[in-house]
Design an enzyme around this catalytic site. Structure first.
Site, PDB file in Angstrom:
ATOM      1  N   ASP A   1       0.901  -1.149   0.000  1.00 45.36           N
ATOM      2  CA  ASP A   1       0.000   0.000   0.000  1.00 45.36           C
ATOM      3  C   ASP A   1       0.938   1.195   0.000  1.00 45.36           C
ATOM      4  OD1 ASP A   1      -1.504   2.252   0.731  1.00 45.36           O
ATOM      5  OD2 ASP A   1      -3.049   0.985   1.580  1.00 45.36           O
ATOM      6  N   HIS A   2       1.050   1.856  -1.156  1.00 41.73           N
ATOM      7  CA  HIS A   2       2.145   2.823  -1.270  1.00 41.73           C
ATOM      8  C   HIS A   2       1.958   4.017  -0.331  1.00 41.73           C
ATOM      9  CE1 HIS A   2      -0.604   4.537  -4.263  1.00 41.73           C
ATOM     10  NE2 HIS A   2      -0.037   5.685  -3.983  1.00 41.73           N
TER      11      HIS A   2
ATOM     12  N   LYS B   1       5.038   6.522   2.352  1.00 37.75           N
ATOM     13  CA  LYS B   1       5.262   7.972   2.319  1.00 37.75           C
ATOM     14  C   LYS B   1       6.005   8.430   3.574  1.00 37.75           C
ATOM     15  CE  LYS B   1       1.368   9.071  -0.659  1.00 37.75           C
ATOM     16  NZ  LYS B   1       2.107   9.678  -1.755  1.00 37.75           N
TER      17      LYS B   1
ATOM     18  N   ASP C   1     -11.436   1.359  -4.121  1.00 46.10           N
ATOM     19  CA  ASP C   1     -10.158   1.793  -4.685  1.00 46.10           C
ATOM     20  C   ASP C   1      -9.316   2.575  -3.670  1.00 46.10           C
ATOM     21  OD1 ASP C   1      -8.415   1.993  -6.979  1.00 46.10           O
ATOM     22  OD2 ASP C   1      -8.903   4.132  -7.045  1.00 46.10           O
TER      23      ASP C   1
ATOM     24  N   HIS D   1      -6.084   2.554   1.371  1.00 44.94           N
ATOM     25  CA  HIS D   1      -5.248   3.701   1.768  1.00 44.94           C
ATOM     26  C   HIS D   1      -5.805   4.443   2.994  1.00 44.94           C
ATOM     27  CE1 HIS D   1      -3.311   2.831  -1.921  1.00 44.94           C
ATOM     28  NE2 HIS D   1      -4.187   3.414  -2.705  1.00 44.94           N
TER      29      HIS D   1
ATOM     30  N   LYS E   1     -12.424  12.000  -6.780  1.00 43.43           N
ATOM     31  CA  LYS E   1     -11.718  12.423  -7.994  1.00 43.43           C
ATOM     32  C   LYS E   1     -12.309  13.727  -8.504  1.00 43.43           C
ATOM     33  CE  LYS E   1     -10.065   8.006  -9.578  1.00 43.43           C
ATOM     34  NZ  LYS E   1      -8.665   8.381  -9.361  1.00 43.43           N
TER      35      LYS E   1
END
Ligand code: NAD
Length: 488
Positions: free
Chosen positions: A177-178, A182, A235, A240, A335
């Site tokens: 999970d990028h 961070k 998503d 996240h 978005k």
């Protein structure tokens, strides 16, 4: 300030899907930057493995172009790039067939770390795991890295976990999970657990509420077909935002080690309360008539005129435990919003009594943790407005933005993917999701999605370049609170 770089052990990294978008945009440019930083040892090897037929020279030239195109810095050092590309080779492979596997076996060296990055559709994870095993490409120390989406509900996530567990131990599986890679996310843990100041106040007695916003300006772009089957909840929220919530809400782990941290995160997910239908707002973006690019609305972009998938979601949830009982957590992501901004805000309660009277207004301390852009942490404190004319209060930020506090080198922006790939080679799973965490997150998400599907809920339209549907603002206002402004 000069950052310390400790080279990792020599490795062979195979990137399945090595010609794909993610490999070209993130994984390979990230590896190149670690190479330039001196962290990737000279004898590390990278093997691209994908469907297309090409030779090593073609692959190197494709990767070279991608690195120039997607590098964060404009000045790519050509000498270093050529040297980096020397470490790359390519194998055409079929994840579902036998083509390419013996050739790949010939590329693998003994006595180096072996890592296999599954940068392919999740439908291929099981096939890859099985063939890696059948062709004897792995040993007990080999690692696999898998990308999101990890399932689309609890049963598919369980199936993926089982497919991988058939050939790999949990200690070998790195679920990316990028967001966890961070810099600020790790700094959040440093601030929480490295200081005495914050932790005593970190509970429902002192915290009024917490809000987490991940706002994007982009629309669905070319990912319409995938996105329309997924939506913002699957998503973004299930992975996240949930991970960020866990790091904020978890108890202090006994040690900063993978299982200690992940055990605490899991407890948070399991303590999340179901979300009431009237605490959820879903939206779909409209076109912006003033947009010079004339970008389409959501339904046109996904080519589904009756789509009920959300491109925006805001919700309120609670964590049923002693620390957080009564403190709402508000999550919001979408978005085509007004600005690109990811921020977590811990909003503290009012002082119990204002000695300055009602005219001083309401002032609250807010700790805001900004993930992008301009990573950094700010603490809003109340002070006297300077000058004569009586006691007027204003809020000013104590700014811990890295670029200001540490200088440009200290703030060196190591991309999340760079950090996470190096963690894989080092064998450190702290910033990766464990299988049970992912399943627990789906177990919380599934009934929410089922609920709105059964109710036939239709997302509310919202203007492009806005903060989302008005109903999202109402969700907060009903509680006498406001979202923080979405600013770039
Ligand atoms: P992509 O379609 O651009 O690339 C897919 C890659 O898989 C190609 O290299 C292709 O050759 C290879 N491939 C497909 N079928 C194969 C087969 N049978 N055998 C061997 N190789 C095969 O996809 P992508 O955008 O790079 O995404 C890869 C994965 O990462 C997906 O699971 C995606 O959901 C995930 N992901 C992508 C992004 C992104 O920004 N692109 C972000 C997060 C997660």
């Amino acid at each position: 300030m000069v950052s310390r770089v400790i080279p990792v052990d020599p490795f062979d990294l195979v990137i399945f899907g090595g010609t794909g978008d993610l490999a070209r945009r993130k994984i390979l440019p990230g590896l190149f930057r670690r190479y330039c930083a001196g962290q990737m040892p000279k004898d590390a090897r990278v093997v691209g493995a994908a469907r297309a037929e090409m030779d090593d020279a073609d692959y190197r030239s494709m990767v070279g172009e991608a690195i120039v195109e997607f590098s964060v810095r404009s000045d790519v050092d050509q000498g270093k790039l050529t040297a980096f590309l020397e470490n790359l080779s390519y194998v055409a492979i079929d994840a579902r067939g036998e083509n390419g596997w013996s050739e790949l076996a010939q590329h693998m060296r003994r006595k180096v770390v072996r890592a296999f990055y599954f940068s392919v559709a999740p439908g291929l994870f099981g096939d890859l795991a099985e063939r890696l095993n059948n062709h004897g490409l792995t040993d007990d120390d080999s690692r696999i890295v898998v990308e999101k989406p990890f399932g689309r509900d609890l049963s598919s996530a369980r199936q993926l976990n089982q497919d991988l567990a058939a050939f790999f131990d949990e200690g070998q599986i790195y679920r990316i999970d990028h967001y966890l890679g961070k810099e600020t996310v790790q700094n959040l843990m440093a601030v929480r657990f490295g200081n005495m100041l914050f932790e005593p106040l970190w509970n429902s007695q002192f915290v009024d509420h917490i809000q987490i916003t991940v706002a994007e300006t982009v629309g669905v772009g070319g990912r319409g077909e995938y996105y329309d089957k997924s939506g913002a909840m699957r998503d973004m929220v299930q992975n996240h935002l949930m991970q960020l919530l866990c790091l904020i809400a978890m108890e202090p782990p006994a040690r900063f080690d993978p299982d200690a941290v992940r055990d605490e995160k899991l407890k948070v997910i399991r303590a999340l309360e179901p979300v009431e239908p009237h605490h959820i707002v879903r939206g779909q973006y409209d076109a912006d008539p003033t947009d010079p690019e004339n970008l389409p609305n959501y339904r046109t972009a996904v080519e589904n005129p009756t789509s009920k998938t959300e491109s925006f979601i805001a919700l309120k949830t609670h964590i049923a435990n002693w620390r957080w009982a009564g403190t709402p957590f508000y999550l919001r992501t979408g978005k085509r919003l007004v600005a690109r901004s990811s921020e977590i805000s811990i909003v503290f309660k009012d002082t119990p009594h204002s000695i300055f009277g009602e005219e001083a207004g309401r002032h609250r301390n807010v700790l805001s943790i900004r993930l992008q852009p301009n990573e950094g942490i700010k603490l809003g404190v109340t002070i006297k407005e300077p000058g004569p004319g009586g006691m007027r209060l204003i809020d000013v930020p104590l700014d811990m933005t890295f670029a200001d506090a540490l200088g440009p080198d200290g703030a060196e922006n190591v991309d999340a993917y760079e950090r996470l790939i190096m963690d894989v080679i080092r064998g450190n799973q702290t910033l990766f999701m464990r299988g049970d965490e992912v399943e627990a997150a789906w177990a919380w998400t599934d009934p929410i999605i089922e609920g709105w599907t059964n109710r036939g809920d239709v997302p509310k339209p919202y203007d492009s370049h806005s903060a989302g549907p008005d109903a999202a603002a109402q969700l907060m206002r009903r509680d006498d609170r406001d979202w923080r402004e979405v600013t770039p």
